[in-house]
Design an enzyme around this catalytic site. Structure first.
Site, PDB file in Angstrom:
ATOM      1  N   ASP A   8       0.850  -1.179   0.000  1.00  0.00           N
ATOM      2  CA  ASP A   8       0.000   0.000   0.000  1.00  0.00           C
ATOM      3  C   ASP A   8       0.893   1.239   0.000  1.00  0.00           C
ATOM      4  O   ASP A   8       2.083   1.161   0.301  1.00  0.00           O
ATOM      5  CB  ASP A   8      -0.882  -0.031   1.260  1.00  0.00           C
ATOM      6  N   ASP A  10      -0.265   5.083   0.966  1.00  0.00           N
ATOM      7  CA  ASP A  10      -0.546   6.033   2.037  1.00  0.00           C
ATOM      8  C   ASP A  10      -0.711   5.305   3.371  1.00  0.00           C
ATOM      9  O   ASP A  10      -1.516   4.386   3.486  1.00  0.00           O
ATOM     10  CB  ASP A  10      -1.820   6.827   1.732  1.00  0.00           C
ATOM     11  N   ASP A 128      -1.686  -0.572   6.058  1.00  0.00           N
ATOM     12  CA  ASP A 128      -2.050  -0.038   7.361  1.00  0.00           C
ATOM     13  C   ASP A 128      -3.526  -0.196   7.707  1.00  0.00           C
ATOM     14  O   ASP A 128      -3.944   0.214   8.784  1.00  0.00           O
ATOM     15  CB  ASP A 128      -1.661   1.440   7.444  1.00  0.00           C
TER      16      ASP A 128
END
Length: 187
Positions: A8, A10, A128
């Site tokens: 990922d 961001d 995240d």
């Protein structure tokens, strides 16, 4: 068969601001340790690197392309200067309400990995959010979750890129000891 790290963007490589849009270079800030440790992963370990990111409404009035690409390209140049080059970058531009098959945790952007010569059981999604862990499940891969709270579905939960490097580096180390005597055979 090739192993893949689906990473990922961001909140995983760069910090995610409160408005969840990296729409200027001023907002671009790397997570601590990501450059050195992801660089070591890229140089030392045998994984393909694939960026998979949801960018809500990219190309619309709420997130124009001309505000996205300068910061994104600056991030890529910085990563490349540390030897981190993605084999592929997959960006979903839909909004969550669109329920698009290409939006994480769905696998619409990744069908060629599901059908190809990839070792997904030994591959990881690093992200995240819970949707990254769910994407790993949907791919038949494992998850590494960047966060404070342990995630029981993730193989590792950490906020430390050095721990991610150590975890992945340790995965390649396997030893076998065999001892045969006239009474026993132990392996």
């Amino acid at each position: 068969m090739k192993k893949v790290l689906f990473i990922d963007r961001d909140g995983t490589i760069i910090k995610e601001p409160a408005d969840e849009q990296i729409d200027s270079i001023d907002k671009l800030e790397f997570l601590p340790g990501v450059l050195s440790h992801l660089g070591r992963i890229a140089k030392e370990l045998d994984y393909l690197l694939v960026m998979v990111t949801n960018q809500d409404g990219l190309g619309t009035d709420s997130f124009p392309e001309e505000t996205f690409w300068p910061a994104h390209n600056c991030m890529l140049r910085t990563l490349e200067s540390e030897g981190i080059v993605f084999d592929e970058m997959l960006i979903d531009r839909s909004f969550p309400a669109d329920n698009a098959p290409t939006r994480k945790p769905r696998t619409g952007l990744l069908t060629h990995y599901l059908k190809g010569d990839y070792d997904l059981a030994h591959s990881y999604v690093i992200g995240d959010r819970a949707s990254d862990v769910e994407l790993a499940e949907n791919l038949g891969a494992q998850a590494i979750r960047i966060g404070e709270q342990p995630d029981e579905k993730a193989a590792l939960t950490t906020q430390d890129w050095s721990a991610i490097y150590g975890f992945l580096k340790g995965k390649d180390r396997v030893g076998t000891i065999t001892r045969n005597t006239s009474e026993t055979q132990i392996e």
